[in-house]
Design a protein around this motif. Structure first.
Motif, PDB file in Angstrom:
ATOM      1  N   SER A 169       8.363  10.403  -7.118  1.00  0.00           N
ATOM      2  CA  SER A 169       7.297  10.999  -7.795  1.00  0.00           C
ATOM      3  C   SER A 169       7.966  12.114  -8.860  1.00  0.00           C
ATOM      4  O   SER A 169       9.236  12.637  -8.426  1.00  0.00           O
ATOM      5  CB  SER A 169       5.942  11.429  -7.305  1.00  0.00           C
ATOM      6  OG  SER A 169       6.335  12.903  -6.872  1.00  0.00           O
ATOM      7  N   SER A 227       1.005  -1.258  -0.037  1.00  0.00           N
ATOM      8  CA  SER A 227      -0.018   0.133  -0.038  1.00  0.00           C
ATOM      9  C   SER A 227       0.779   1.102   0.138  1.00  0.00           C
ATOM     10  O   SER A 227       2.089   1.246   0.464  1.00  0.00           O
ATOM     11  CB  SER A 227      -0.803  -0.076   1.346  1.00  0.00           C
ATOM     12  OG  SER A 227      -1.854   1.061   1.014  1.00  0.00           O
ATOM     13  N   ASP A 228       0.466   2.207  -0.480  1.00  0.00           N
ATOM     14  CA  ASP A 228       1.160   3.708  -0.613  1.00  0.00           C
ATOM     15  C   ASP A 228       0.829   4.355   0.728  1.00  0.00           C
ATOM     16  O   ASP A 228      -0.104   4.231   1.340  1.00  0.00           O
ATOM     17  CB  ASP A 228       0.545   4.321  -1.654  1.00  0.00           C
ATOM     18  CG  ASP A 228       0.679   3.761  -3.213  1.00  0.00           C
ATOM     19  OD1 ASP A 228       1.507   2.846  -3.213  1.00  0.00           O
ATOM     20  OD2 ASP A 228      -0.140   4.328  -3.991  1.00  0.00           O
ATOM     21  N   HIS A 287      -5.115   0.572  -2.086  1.00  0.00           N
ATOM     22  CA  HIS A 287      -5.029   1.859  -1.990  1.00  0.00           C
ATOM     23  C   HIS A 287      -5.332   2.554  -0.769  1.00  0.00           C
ATOM     24  O   HIS A 287      -6.762   2.039  -0.267  1.00  0.00           O
ATOM     25  CB  HIS A 287      -5.466   2.532  -3.194  1.00  0.00           C
ATOM     26  CG  HIS A 287      -4.843   2.396  -4.336  1.00  0.00           C
ATOM     27  ND1 HIS A 287      -5.036   1.701  -5.233  1.00  0.00           N
ATOM     28  CD2 HIS A 287      -3.540   3.175  -4.799  1.00  0.00           C
ATOM     29  CE1 HIS A 287      -4.147   1.790  -6.530  1.00  0.00           C
ATOM     30  NE2 HIS A 287      -3.210   2.852  -5.999  1.00  0.00           N
ATOM     31  N   HIS A 292       8.732   5.681  -2.633  1.00  0.00           N
ATOM     32  CA  HIS A 292       7.530   5.756  -3.693  1.00  0.00           C
ATOM     33  C   HIS A 292       8.084   7.340  -4.423  1.00  0.00           C
ATOM     34  O   HIS A 292       7.027   8.247  -3.952  1.00  0.00           O
ATOM     35  CB  HIS A 292       6.308   5.982  -2.809  1.00  0.00           C
ATOM     36  CG  HIS A 292       5.095   5.732  -3.702  1.00  0.00           C
ATOM     37  ND1 HIS A 292       5.153   4.821  -4.837  1.00  0.00           N
ATOM     38  CD2 HIS A 292       3.804   6.184  -3.681  1.00  0.00           C
ATOM     39  CE1 HIS A 292       3.994   5.109  -5.252  1.00  0.00           C
ATOM     40  NE2 HIS A 292       3.094   5.732  -4.493  1.00  0.00           N
ATOM     41  N   ASN A 302       4.981   1.339   0.135  1.00  0.00           N
ATOM     42  CA  ASN A 302       5.536   2.376  -0.475  1.00  0.00           C
ATOM     43  C   ASN A 302       5.341   3.626  -0.170  1.00  0.00           C
ATOM     44  O   ASN A 302       4.397   4.333   0.120  1.00  0.00           O
ATOM     45  CB  ASN A 302       4.917   2.391  -2.036  1.00  0.00           C
ATOM     46  CG  ASN A 302       4.614   1.066  -2.511  1.00  0.00           C
ATOM     47  OD1 ASN A 302       5.525   0.120  -2.298  1.00  0.00           O
ATOM     48  ND2 ASN A 302       3.354   0.686  -2.946  1.00  0.00           N
ATOM     49  N   GLU A 307       1.371   9.406   2.758  1.00  0.00           N
ATOM     50  CA  GLU A 307       0.886  10.551   1.655  1.00  0.00           C
ATOM     51  C   GLU A 307       0.416  11.756   2.058  1.00  0.00           C
ATOM     52  O   GLU A 307      -0.441  12.198   1.539  1.00  0.00           O
ATOM     53  CB  GLU A 307       0.103   9.757   0.682  1.00  0.00           C
ATOM     54  CG  GLU A 307       1.068   8.923  -0.236  1.00  0.00           C
ATOM     55  CD  GLU A 307       0.327   8.283  -1.329  1.00  0.00           C
ATOM     56  OE1 GLU A 307       0.939   8.305  -2.395  1.00  0.00           O
ATOM     57  OE2 GLU A 307      -0.969   7.860  -1.475  1.00  0.00           O
ATOM     58  N   HIS A 317       5.696   6.561  -8.446  1.00  0.00           N
ATOM     59  CA  HIS A 317       4.344   7.275  -8.075  1.00  0.00           C
ATOM     60  C   HIS A 317       3.579   7.828  -9.414  1.00  0.00           C
ATOM     61  O   HIS A 317       4.161   8.341 -10.155  1.00  0.00           O
ATOM     62  CB  HIS A 317       4.277   7.840  -6.929  1.00  0.00           C
ATOM     63  CG  HIS A 317       2.935   8.719  -6.735  1.00  0.00           C
ATOM     64  ND1 HIS A 317       1.872   8.095  -6.005  1.00  0.00           N
ATOM     65  CD2 HIS A 317       2.709  10.180  -7.151  1.00  0.00           C
ATOM     66  CE1 HIS A 317       0.903   9.168  -6.168  1.00  0.00           C
ATOM     67  NE2 HIS A 317       1.373  10.373  -6.770  1.00  0.00           N
ATOM     68  N   SER A 361       9.170   1.876  -6.019  1.00  0.00           N
ATOM     69  CA  SER A 361       7.749   1.830  -6.660  1.00  0.00           C
ATOM     70  C   SER A 361       7.384   3.235  -7.311  1.00  0.00           C
ATOM     71  O   SER A 361       6.770   4.105  -6.299  1.00  0.00           O
ATOM     72  CB  SER A 361       6.764   1.317  -5.860  1.00  0.00           C
ATOM     73  OG  SER A 361       5.378   1.454  -6.438  1.00  0.00           O
ATOM     74  N   CYS A 410      -1.541  -4.230  -4.846  1.00  0.00           N
ATOM     75  CA  CYS A 410      -1.936  -2.865  -4.173  1.00  0.00           C
ATOM     76  C   CYS A 410      -3.024  -2.881  -3.625  1.00  0.00           C
ATOM     77  O   CYS A 410      -4.144  -2.807  -4.437  1.00  0.00           O
ATOM     78  CB  CYS A 410      -1.289  -1.824  -5.130  1.00  0.00           C
ATOM     79  SG  CYS A 410      -1.451  -0.288  -4.625  1.00  0.00           S
ATOM     80  N   ALA A 430       5.976   7.832   0.615  1.00  0.00           N
ATOM     81  CA  ALA A 430       6.208   8.832  -0.143  1.00  0.00           C
ATOM     82  C   ALA A 430       7.535   9.753   0.229  1.00  0.00           C
ATOM     83  O   ALA A 430       7.750   9.731   1.462  1.00  0.00           O
ATOM     84  CB  ALA A 430       4.961   9.958  -0.053  1.00  0.00           C
TER      85      ALA A 430
END
Length: 255
Positions: A66, A9-10, A224, A64, A34, A13, A113, A111, A222, A36
């Motif tokens: 981005s 799971s992310d 979310h 994670h 994952n 965040e 994003h 991973s 995954c 941020a």
């Protein structure tokens, strides 16, 4: 049928005083996180806290990264050069790694994003830029991605990959995800999501948004965290997999 699967799971965040998911309780269910790294979400305090909780639960920790798009949550297009992508990813790997290493733990995976992750599946330039960052930073990291360019480039460079399947997202017939800006991109019926996860793990198949079955062959599911009821959903998915004789373990323990 597989013997093991990972649930990811992310995480982390939020930003400052703001949070969007129940990471504390999700980390008691998932096997990989994952986290941020500050470019689309997260800050030093959130990264430190999320890493600490992940370690407490024996969860595999992944970066994670981005695009540098805090206002757009990393979901907007950015026309960056490969060198910009490589250095941005290196920066984020280094940031998260500082918190992981200070706790005598290690990063398990990366991973990408949002839009960066989407582009890396279809655009070889972005895929090569991310893979270069991984090779410069730590070639033992597992690259978590969908089937596509990043998976191909990573394997060409001798990197381990973990193909990701999505519990609560709709698939198109080409195996890619339905965009979040389109209707029915996210599946909210928990019973349907659980059944899809079991089928992906047991049969290697999933029904697309058009009703056609396609093959999926992944290592990690995954869930979310920003989906309503995500903690309960993750618990249901995990229990259903266990009942099928599939053990849930972090990637580095079996991949």
């Amino acid at each position: 049928m597989r013997s093991f699967i990972d649930i990811n799971s992310d995480m982390g965040e939020g930003f400052g005083a703001y949070t969007i998911a129940d990471d504390k309780n999700l980390l008691k269910v998932v096997s990989s996180a994952n986290i941020a790294c500050g470019f689309h979400a997260g800050d030093p305090r959130i990264m430190a806290s999320t890493v600490e909780k992940a370690i407490e639960n024996g969860v595999g920790i992944g970066a994670h990264p981005s695009f540098p798009d805090l206002n757009g949550f990393g979901r907007r297009d950015m026309d960056l050069t490969p060198w910009e992508v490589t250095t941005d990813v290196l920066y984020q790997l280094g940031a998260l790694s500082a918190f992981v290493r200070s706790s005598n733990y290690r990063l398990q995976h990366i991973s990408p994003h949002g839009r960066l992750g989407n582009l890396s599946v279809n655009n070889r330039n972005y895929a090569e830029a991310i893979a270069e960052a991984v090779m410069l930073f730590d070639p033992s990291l597992i690259v978590m991605t969908e089937p596509g360019q990043l998976a191909t480039v990573a394997q060409e460079n001798g990197l381990k990959i973990a193909i990701q399947m999505f519990a609560d997202r709709s698939y198109k017939e080409d195996g890619t995800l339905v965009s979040r800006i389109e209707p029915n991109a996210v599946i909210y019926d928990q019973d349907e999501v659980v059944a899809r996860c079991v089928r992906m793990a047991v049969e290697g198949k999933v029904q697309t948004i058009t009703g056609k079955d396609i093959e999926v062959n992944g290592h990690t599911l995954c869930v979310h965290g920003d989906t309503e009821g995500s903690v309960l959903l993750a618990k249901k998915v995990k229990q259903a997999l266990l009942e099928e004789g599939i053990e849930v373990k972090k990637l580095e323990d079996w991949l």
